[in-house]
Design a protein around this motif. Structure first.
Motif, PDB file in Angstrom:
ATOM      1  N   GLU A 100       0.611  -1.477  -0.246  1.00  0.00           N
ATOM      2  CA  GLU A 100       0.311   0.002   0.026  1.00  0.00           C
ATOM      3  C   GLU A 100       1.639   0.925   0.053  1.00  0.00           C
ATOM      4  O   GLU A 100       0.918   2.480  -0.284  1.00  0.00           O
TER       5      GLU A 100
ATOM      6  N   SER B 241       0.114   0.308  -6.918  1.00  0.00           N
ATOM      7  CA  SER B 241      -1.261  -0.443  -6.783  1.00  0.00           C
ATOM      8  C   SER B 241      -1.205  -1.228  -7.546  1.00  0.00           C
ATOM      9  O   SER B 241      -2.799  -2.123  -6.941  1.00  0.00           O
TER      10      SER B 241
ATOM     11  N   ASP C  27      -0.626  -3.532  -5.706  1.00  0.00           N
ATOM     12  CA  ASP C  27      -1.562  -4.280  -4.265  1.00  0.00           C
ATOM     13  C   ASP C  27      -3.003  -4.728  -4.699  1.00  0.00           C
ATOM     14  O   ASP C  27      -3.525  -5.471  -3.559  1.00  0.00           O
TER      15      ASP C  27
ATOM     16  N   ARG D 181      -4.508  -7.990  -3.118  1.00  0.00           N
ATOM     17  CA  ARG D 181      -5.191  -8.311  -2.053  1.00  0.00           C
ATOM     18  C   ARG D 181      -7.012  -8.839  -2.402  1.00  0.00           C
ATOM     19  O   ARG D 181      -6.574  -9.775  -2.298  1.00  0.00           O
TER      20      ARG D 181
END
Length: 442
Positions: A191, A215, A218, A222
């Motif tokens: 993050e 991003s 990430d 996730r």
């Protein structure tokens, strides 16, 4: 450091070339000035002799030495007393000045070099006039220009190299900050983002690209964590049911008939196998293996075969009257999986009837599967293609879905260069539309 060194070397080379040209121009200008002065004085000497016939030199001459030499080579006039030796022996013709450079002049203590110019007098005696001008001022001017160029060049190159070092270091400082931040980011800190400099240049765009990449990583991490958690939950449920039934059967023998226990365990095992199969398909898609072993095939044959399978179960009617011939390039197993998942999803929610249509245009093949069930709310029409997503009416285990069917459809369709979406079905039920590139298209 390498950039500064390379730029400094290039600057030194360019400045050295410029300094050489400058010294040459100064030397040439000074030489031309000395030669012009010597020639002017020579003309004045010859003009006096031609007009007066006297063998004499004008007063106030500025050259080192001037002479008039007769035809026999005897010095008949000189700017210096007691000078009886000609300074040079040049072949001259009247009206054409000859010149030569001499390092020393006879009986002259002054250091050379000297520029000697000569011309014949217009008088019939055949005298030759000589004028010698020192070239030491020319050499001194060139040397002074070289020293000035060296001094200015040294200061200029030094200051420029220091300025380049500072500016390049300042320009690359954000790169070092980006590198240090990236080096400090671990797999559990995706993050975090790298600092973005205020300048809108290549380094700023590099930082923005790095942050966009972070991003994406990430989001991927996730999604992977969510996927693992959802998969574990889906696998835990049938396993827990099977263990619970086996535990009850072992503690209370004979309480449940063997046939009933076997049927229940088989149902849970099939559900577990289906989830594992769906996970395997998604994993292969995530590895980019969707587009393997493509071939030309008739999609209408696959649609009719899968529709027949659903019809044989007898729960709903399947209308295939709008299915026409259509050819695509794809993987037979994956295309069968797409049609099967769409029909199974429609069968799960249909009240009485499922309508399947297939048509081909010049550029694409359109497959539509519509049911007369409760329909899909507009807010959920994109969410149903996410993994492990069930609508509220499908959360019971009796629905038989794992929440992966439509996610597999979207992944496989995307691997075939197509799209899948939910469209309105005239106010009742839902209609899923798949568009694939036609085999006859460009």
């Amino acid at each position: 450091m390498r950039t500064t060194a390379a730029a400094t070397i290039a600057l030194v080379a360019a400045f050295a070339a410029g300094a050489a040209v400058l010294v040459y121009l100064v030397h040439r200008s000074a030489y031309d000035s000395v030669r012009s002065g010597a020639r002017d004085e020579l003309r004045s000497i010859l003009l006096i002799e031609a007009s007066t016939g006297a063998r004499s030199l004008p007063a106030g001459h500025q050259t080192a030495l001037a002479q008039i030499v007769d035809r026999s080579g005897r010095v008949v006039a000189s700017s210096r007393s007691g000078d009886h030796q000609p300074m040079a022996h040049l072949r001259v013709r009247p009206g054409r000045i000859s010149q030569a450079v001499r390092q020393h002049l006879p009986a002259d203590p002054d250091p050379g070099p000297f520029l000697v110019v000569a011309d014949a007098a217009a008088a019939p005696r055949g005298d030759v006039g000589y004028v010698a001008a020192s070239l030491q001022t020319v050499n001194d001017a060139a040397a002074e220009a070289a020293r000035a160029a060296w001094l200015v060049g040294t200061v200029f190159v030094g200051l420029t190299a220091g300025l380049m070092w500072f500016l390049i270091g300042r320009a690359l400082r954000p790169v070092e900050a980006i590198r240090a931040e990236v080096a400090d980011i671990s797999d559990g800190q995706l993050e975090r983002r790298v600092p973005v400099p205020a300048s809108d240049d290549e380094i700023g765009r590099l930082a923005l690209t790095m942050n966009a990449m972070l991003s994406r990583l990430d989001d991927a991490a996730r999604r992977q964590r969510q996927f693992v958690a959802d998969a574990a939950h889906e696998l835990r449920s049938p396993l827990a049911t099977m263990l619970s039934q086996l535990d009850v059967a072992s503690r209370y023998p004979g309480m449940a008939p063997v046939e009933e226990l076997a049927a229940s365990l088989r149902c849970e095992a099939l559900r577990l196998a289906a989830v594992l199969s769906d996970l395997s398909v998604l994993a292969r898609g995530d590895e980019g293996r969707v587009g393997e072993r493509f071939q030309l095939l008739d999609l209408d044959d696959i649609v009719l075969e899968e529709a027949s399978r659903v019809s044989q179960r007898g729960r709903i009617a399947v209308d295939v009257g709008a299915v026409s011939a259509a050819q695509v390039r794809g993987n037979p197993a994956q295309l069968s999986r797409i049609v099967r998942n769409l029909l199974d999803n429609a069968e799960r929610y249909a009240a009485r009837r499922v309508v399947v249509s297939l048509r081909e245009s010049a550029e694409q093949v359109v497959l539509q599967v519509a049911d007369d069930g409760p329909g899909i709310p507009p807010a959920d029409r994109e969410r149903i293609f996410q993994r492990f997503v069930r609508l509220d009416s499908a959360r019971e285990r009796s629905s038989g879905g794992s929440g992966l069917g439509l996610a597999i459809v979207r992944q496989l369709v995307g691997g075939h260069g197509g799209t899948v979406e939910v469209e309105d079905n005239g106010g009742s039920g839902s209609r899923l539309v798949v568009r694939l590139p036609s085999a006859a298209g460009p």
